[in-house]
Write a protein that holds these residues in place. Structure first.
Motif, PDB file in Angstrom:
ATOM      1  N   PRO A 302      -8.378   5.027   1.771  1.00 55.22           N
ATOM      2  CA  PRO A 302      -9.292   3.928   1.440  1.00 55.22           C
ATOM      3  C   PRO A 302      -8.998   2.715   2.314  1.00 55.22           C
ATOM      4  N   TYR A 303     -10.053   2.117   2.839  1.00 52.78           N
ATOM      5  CA  TYR A 303      -9.846   0.967   3.724  1.00 52.78           C
ATOM      6  C   TYR A 303      -9.231  -0.207   2.967  1.00 52.78           C
ATOM      7  N   LYS A 304      -9.471  -0.312   1.639  1.00 53.65           N
ATOM      8  CA  LYS A 304      -8.917  -1.428   0.874  1.00 53.65           C
ATOM      9  C   LYS A 304      -7.403  -1.330   0.724  1.00 53.65           C
ATOM     10  N   ALA A 305      -6.820  -0.168   1.097  1.00 54.81           N
ATOM     11  CA  ALA A 305      -5.363  -0.034   1.048  1.00 54.81           C
ATOM     12  C   ALA A 305      -4.694  -0.666   2.267  1.00 54.81           C
ATOM     13  N   VAL A 306      -5.497  -1.078   3.251  1.00 49.46           N
ATOM     14  CA  VAL A 306      -4.968  -1.562   4.526  1.00 49.46           C
ATOM     15  C   VAL A 306      -4.885  -3.085   4.512  1.00 49.46           C
ATOM     16  N   THR A 307      -3.782  -3.612   5.023  1.00 51.50           N
ATOM     17  CA  THR A 307      -3.652  -5.048   5.252  1.00 51.50           C
ATOM     18  C   THR A 307      -3.521  -5.299   6.748  1.00 51.50           C
ATOM     19  N   GLU A 308      -3.978  -6.458   7.186  1.00 55.91           N
ATOM     20  CA  GLU A 308      -3.919  -6.808   8.602  1.00 55.91           C
ATOM     21  C   GLU A 308      -3.024  -8.022   8.786  1.00 55.91           C
ATOM     22  N   GLN A 309      -2.154  -7.940   9.786  1.00 57.54           N
ATOM     23  CA  GLN A 309      -1.264  -9.046  10.128  1.00 57.54           C
ATOM     24  C   GLN A 309      -1.194  -9.159  11.643  1.00 57.54           C
ATOM     25  N   MET A 310      -1.691 -10.270  12.183  1.00 56.22           N
ATOM     26  CA  MET A 310      -1.629 -10.536  13.617  1.00 56.22           C
ATOM     27  C   MET A 310      -2.244  -9.412  14.444  1.00 56.22           C
ATOM     28  N   GLY A 311      -3.373  -8.897  13.957  1.00 59.66           N
ATOM     29  CA  GLY A 311      -4.069  -7.851  14.681  1.00 59.66           C
ATOM     30  C   GLY A 311      -3.483  -6.470  14.523  1.00 59.66           C
ATOM     31  N   GLU A 312      -2.468  -6.313  13.677  1.00 62.49           N
ATOM     32  CA  GLU A 312      -1.880  -5.008  13.397  1.00 62.49           C
ATOM     33  C   GLU A 312      -2.165  -4.633  11.954  1.00 62.49           C
ATOM     34  N   TYR A 313      -2.160  -3.331  11.680  1.00 62.39           N
ATOM     35  CA  TYR A 313      -2.574  -2.831  10.369  1.00 62.39           C
ATOM     36  C   TYR A 313      -1.403  -2.136   9.681  1.00 62.39           C
ATOM     37  N   PHE A 314      -1.313  -2.367   8.343  1.00 61.62           N
ATOM     38  CA  PHE A 314      -0.197  -1.848   7.558  1.00 61.62           C
ATOM     39  C   PHE A 314      -0.706  -1.327   6.221  1.00 61.62           C
ATOM     40  N   VAL A 315       0.073  -0.442   5.626  1.00 60.62           N
ATOM     41  CA  VAL A 315      -0.093  -0.051   4.220  1.00 60.62           C
ATOM     42  C   VAL A 315       1.274  -0.121   3.553  1.00 60.62           C
ATOM     43  N   TYR A 316       1.274  -0.188   2.231  1.00 59.83           N
ATOM     44  CA  TYR A 316       2.513  -0.124   1.464  1.00 59.83           C
ATOM     45  C   TYR A 316       2.723   1.311   1.014  1.00 59.83           C
ATOM     46  N   VAL A 317       3.818   1.902   1.469  1.00 62.06           N
ATOM     47  CA  VAL A 317       4.168   3.270   1.111  1.00 62.06           C
ATOM     48  C   VAL A 317       5.130   3.228  -0.063  1.00 62.06           C
ATOM     49  N   VAL A 318       4.854   4.006  -1.112  1.00 59.33           N
ATOM     50  CA  VAL A 318       5.718   4.071  -2.287  1.00 59.33           C
ATOM     51  C   VAL A 318       6.870   5.028  -2.006  1.00 59.33           C
ATOM     52  N   GLN A 319       8.113   4.510  -2.113  1.00 61.10           N
ATOM     53  CA  GLN A 319       9.303   5.311  -1.852  1.00 61.10           C
ATOM     54  C   GLN A 319       9.707   6.099  -3.096  1.00 61.10           C
ATOM     55  N   ASN A 320      10.682   6.992  -2.924  1.00 61.96           N
ATOM     56  CA  ASN A 320      11.167   7.798  -4.045  1.00 61.96           C
ATOM     57  C   ASN A 320      11.836   6.951  -5.119  1.00 61.96           C
ATOM     58  N   ASP A 321      12.399   5.796  -4.735  1.00 60.82           N
ATOM     59  CA  ASP A 321      13.052   4.928  -5.718  1.00 60.82           C
ATOM     60  C   ASP A 321      12.076   3.910  -6.310  1.00 60.82           C
ATOM     61  N   ASN A 322      10.769   4.165  -6.135  1.00 63.25           N
ATOM     62  CA  ASN A 322       9.721   3.298  -6.687  1.00 63.25           C
ATOM     63  C   ASN A 322       9.721   1.894  -6.094  1.00 63.25           C
ATOM     64  N   THR A 323      10.175   1.778  -4.876  1.00 65.61           N
ATOM     65  CA  THR A 323       9.985   0.541  -4.126  1.00 65.61           C
ATOM     66  C   THR A 323       8.959   0.818  -3.027  1.00 65.61           C
ATOM     67  N   VAL A 324       8.464  -0.259  -2.440  1.00 63.06           N
ATOM     68  CA  VAL A 324       7.446  -0.080  -1.407  1.00 63.06           C
ATOM     69  C   VAL A 324       7.984  -0.525  -0.053  1.00 63.06           C
ATOM     70  N   ARG A 325       7.453   0.138   0.977  1.00 61.71           N
ATOM     71  CA  ARG A 325       7.826  -0.181   2.347  1.00 61.71           C
ATOM     72  C   ARG A 325       6.553  -0.337   3.163  1.00 61.71           C
ATOM     73  N   GLN A 326       6.481  -1.414   3.954  1.00 56.17           N
ATOM     74  CA  GLN A 326       5.318  -1.600   4.825  1.00 56.17           C
ATOM     75  C   GLN A 326       5.364  -0.608   5.974  1.00 56.17           C
TER      76      GLN A 326
END
Length: 373
Positions: A302-326
């Motif tokens: 889904p495009y709404k899962a994407v964030t943009e920062q300085m012309g670059e695109y990121f998503v938050y990935v859910v880790q096994n320990d229930n934390t998120v990583r860009q």
């Protein structure tokens, strides 16, 4: 009395310890990060055919203006406006009367010149025999040979005149140089014409037909690969017509221009399409659809899962320990509310779909896995 004092002291110490433990527990609870409730989706691949669209124009493979080569009056029009014609089919006729007469006169002149040449050749042969016997003066033979050269030149000139007359007569009938469709005639019977004027009509080929479009110079490597590839999709190039319908037959990229436009930074390209039913008409404006590299089994999110920062695109990935990583991504084509991902994610990973605005790197989350709408 002493015993009561001791009991009182122990009770006070116990209460102090209890209150101290309660305060420490509350402080720990206040310091512990709260899990952010979010919704997440599981990354997966799906079959897609992403399309790039280009404004394009239909042009014929061959197109010729029909113009007169001689002077005269139009005496015949052999075709109807808009008719399909075959190669060599008669189109127009210019009054032939004087051109037929000119050809006959030229033929007579050739015959006279040939007869004169034959007579002089016999004279030269006879004079050559007589000169061997000293029966005539050498000067007479010289005159005869000079007459022979003159007669040969006259024959050459007569033949050239005949060729010219035959050409003019041939030009009196204008024929189709190739199979195609003729346009609306610009003249009617009796119209006077002269070499080059006026434009009588235009004929253009129908099948195959070409579609011209321009692309940015940055896309040149891509189209070079498409021209040289052997396993392109069958529907790599398609056309959307003005009414929104899709032309049923795919095309093939055939030509890329030799140079980039200096003022525009674009390059012209040409795609060839079959056109057996004449659905594509020269001059028609269409939308050329080109399947891009986002073709086949690709990761789509889904495009709404994407964030943009300085012309670059990121998503938050859910880790096994229930934390998120860009995670940085390279995006492809937009597909409605979704977007293709060309690199940065693998199938099976979970990415945050809703609640992104509350997150930061390393944040704890309580993720509900959902199916995107």
């Amino acid at each position: 009395m002493k015993k009561q004092t001791t009991i009182f002291a122990l009770g006070a110490l116990l209460l102090t310890t209890i209150y101290s433990c309660s305060d420490n527990k509350a402080a720990v609870q206040q310091q512990a990060p709260q899990a952010v409730p979010v919704k997440a989706v599981q990354v997966q691949k799906q079959h897609i055919s992403a399309i790039d669209e280009y404004a394009a124009t239909v042009i014929p493979l061959n197109e010729v203006e029909i113009r007169p080569q001689i002077s005269g009056y139009i005496t015949q029009i052999f075709v109807k406006d808009g008719q399909q014609v075959k190669k060599g089919q008669k189109l127009y006729e210019v009054d032939r009367t004087k051109y037929v007469a000119a050809k006959e006169q030229a033929e007579a002149n050739v015959a006279i010149a040939e007869s004169n040449l034959a007579r002089i050749k016999k004279d030269v042969e006879r004079y050559e025999r007589l000169i061997e016997q000293d029966a005539i003066a050498a000067q007479q033979l010289d005159y005869a040979k000079a007459d022979l050269l003159s007669a040969q030149s006259q024959l050459t000139a007569a033949k050239a005149q005949l060729n010219s007359a035959e050409t003019d007569l041939r030009y009196s009938t204008l024929t189709a140089p190739f199979a195609g469709t003729i346009g609306i005639s610009n003249v009617r019977l009796g119209a006077q014409v002269s070499p080059g004027q006026p434009l009588l009509n235009t004929i253009s080929s129908d099948d195959p037909i070409l579609v011209n479009f321009t692309a940015n110079e940055k896309e040149i490597p891509r189209f070079n690969r498409l021209m040289n590839a052997e396993n392109n999709p069958d529907s790599l190039f398609t056309i959307q017509l003005g009414d929104g319908s899709i032309y049923p037959m795919p095309g093939e990229l055939t030509i890329m221009d030799r140079a980039i436009g200096g003022q525009t930074g674009t390059i012209r390209l040409r795609v060839e399409f079959p056109n057996p039913n004449r659905d594509l008409v020269p001059g028609m404006s269409v939308s050329l659809r080109v399947i891009n590299q986002d073709y086949g089994q690709q990761i789509v999110i889904p495009y709404k899962a994407v964030t943009e920062q300085m012309g670059e695109y990121f998503v938050y990935v859910v880790q096994n320990d229930n934390t998120v990583r860009q995670q940085k991504l390279k995006l492809g084509s937009l597909l409605g509310s979704n977007v293709a991902v060309r690199s940065g994610l693998e199938p099976g990973q979970k990415i945050v779909y809703e609640g992104i605005q509350k997150l930061r790197q390393g944040a704890s989350v309580s993720a509900e896995i959902v199916s995107p709408k």
